[in-house]
Write a protein that holds these residues in place. Sequence first.
Motif, PDB file in Angstrom:
ATOM      1  N   ARG A 134      67.504  49.390  62.921  1.00 25.91           N
ATOM      2  CA  ARG A 134      66.331  49.450  62.057  1.00 25.91           C
ATOM      3  C   ARG A 134      65.226  48.616  62.708  1.00 25.91           C
ATOM      4  O   ARG A 134      65.504  47.675  63.459  1.00 25.91           O
ATOM      5  CB  ARG A 134      66.657  48.932  60.654  1.00 25.91           C
ATOM      6  CG  ARG A 134      67.815  49.681  60.010  1.00 25.91           C
ATOM      7  CD  ARG A 134      68.211  49.130  58.661  1.00 25.91           C
ATOM      8  NE  ARG A 134      69.458  49.732  58.195  1.00 25.91           N
ATOM      9  CZ  ARG A 134      70.052  49.464  57.051  1.00 25.91           C
ATOM     10  NH1 ARG A 134      69.483  48.578  56.209  1.00 25.91           N
ATOM     11  NH2 ARG A 134      71.181  50.044  56.710  1.00 25.91           N
ATOM     12  N   THR A 139      67.188  45.342  54.523  1.00 25.18           N
ATOM     13  CA  THR A 139      68.636  45.171  54.368  1.00 25.18           C
ATOM     14  C   THR A 139      69.156  45.802  53.074  1.00 25.18           C
ATOM     15  O   THR A 139      70.325  45.610  52.716  1.00 25.18           O
ATOM     16  CB  THR A 139      69.006  43.671  54.380  1.00 25.18           C
ATOM     17  OG1 THR A 139      68.277  42.995  53.339  1.00 25.18           O
ATOM     18  CG2 THR A 139      68.671  43.027  55.714  1.00 25.18           C
ATOM     19  N   MET A 180      72.612  47.890  53.165  1.00 22.13           N
ATOM     20  CA  MET A 180      73.751  47.387  53.928  1.00 22.13           C
ATOM     21  C   MET A 180      75.058  47.738  53.222  1.00 22.13           C
ATOM     22  O   MET A 180      75.125  47.804  51.992  1.00 22.13           O
ATOM     23  CB  MET A 180      73.648  45.869  54.103  1.00 22.13           C
ATOM     24  CG  MET A 180      72.527  45.426  55.008  1.00 22.13           C
ATOM     25  SD  MET A 180      72.469  43.640  55.206  1.00 22.13           S
ATOM     26  CE  MET A 180      73.988  43.358  56.138  1.00 22.13           C
ATOM     27  N   ASN A 199      73.350  51.724  64.977  1.00 17.04           N
ATOM     28  CA  ASN A 199      72.764  51.548  63.641  1.00 17.04           C
ATOM     29  C   ASN A 199      71.604  50.573  63.757  1.00 17.04           C
ATOM     30  O   ASN A 199      71.780  49.359  63.656  1.00 17.04           O
ATOM     31  CB  ASN A 199      73.827  51.035  62.668  1.00 17.04           C
ATOM     32  CG  ASN A 199      73.307  50.912  61.241  1.00 17.04           C
ATOM     33  OD1 ASN A 199      72.205  51.368  60.917  1.00 17.04           O
ATOM     34  ND2 ASN A 199      74.081  50.275  60.391  1.00 17.04           N
ATOM     35  N   LEU A 239      74.976  46.176  62.336  1.00 25.07           N
ATOM     36  CA  LEU A 239      73.621  46.572  61.977  1.00 25.07           C
ATOM     37  C   LEU A 239      72.680  45.788  62.877  1.00 25.07           C
ATOM     38  O   LEU A 239      72.765  44.559  62.970  1.00 25.07           O
ATOM     39  CB  LEU A 239      73.330  46.252  60.517  1.00 25.07           C
ATOM     40  CG  LEU A 239      71.858  46.357  60.074  1.00 25.07           C
ATOM     41  CD1 LEU A 239      71.339  47.785  60.252  1.00 25.07           C
ATOM     42  CD2 LEU A 239      71.693  45.887  58.643  1.00 25.07           C
ATOM     43  N   MET A 298      75.326  41.013  61.288  1.00 26.82           N
ATOM     44  CA  MET A 298      74.218  41.780  61.844  1.00 26.82           C
ATOM     45  C   MET A 298      73.636  41.096  63.076  1.00 26.82           C
ATOM     46  O   MET A 298      73.836  39.889  63.292  1.00 26.82           O
ATOM     47  CB  MET A 298      73.114  41.971  60.803  1.00 26.82           C
ATOM     48  CG  MET A 298      72.261  40.751  60.557  1.00 26.82           C
ATOM     49  SD  MET A 298      70.751  41.121  59.621  1.00 26.82           S
ATOM     50  CE  MET A 298      71.439  41.659  58.069  1.00 26.82           C
TER      51      MET A 298
END
Length: 215
Positions: free
Chosen positions: A162, A51, A54, A160, A132, A78
């Motif tokens: 991860r 994170t 961010m 977006n 996110l 998120m």
Amino acid sequence: MTDAPQVPHLTVVEHPLVQHKLTHMRDVNTSTGKFRQLLREISQLLAYEITRNMDLTSKTIDTPLMEMEAPIIDGKKMALISILRAGNGLLDGVLELVPSARVGFVGLYRDEETLQPVQYYFKVPDGLGDRLVIAVDPMLATGNSSAAAIDLLKGAGATNIRFLCLLAAPEGVARMKEAHPDVPIVTAALDTGLTDKGYIYPGLGDAGDRMFGTK
């Protein structure tokens, strides 16, 4: 306006606490209860790294002494996506750190003959395109299941994304980079490789079995 920070495709978190806890998780003599505790603790340390970039904005607040403009996370909350079942171990720890996050689940299991993923469940928050999205799964082995999960998330509108894992194999990292070069990976260790059955070595065994006490 400054350029956005460049995020590497693979980040191995070498913090001493992460490596110390991972060593205990690898140990075959570590109990199920202790394994779960360590996974929850290490997930929070890994979440700190994933994170890091961010987006922030600011808001006006009153401290006990004065008014100030203070930083606050920007945008929609998120989304944390657990790749079942082992992803729930990482999910619990990250949720303690970010309790307001929205949560989704992707159910995939690996066919032991073909090593290919088979989907059985998919339920995610709405508005993924504005959030996110962090997908969590302890093991990035062949990368087939992880890549399939990211395919599903992109199909649901996520842009977006991860990926957070405890251990990664070079084969899995390469597979993810080929399929999803826009998805950065954060892990505690890049191990040597895969066995002929697709398990990471030296690894720590099957994360789900060790977490839940099953075989």
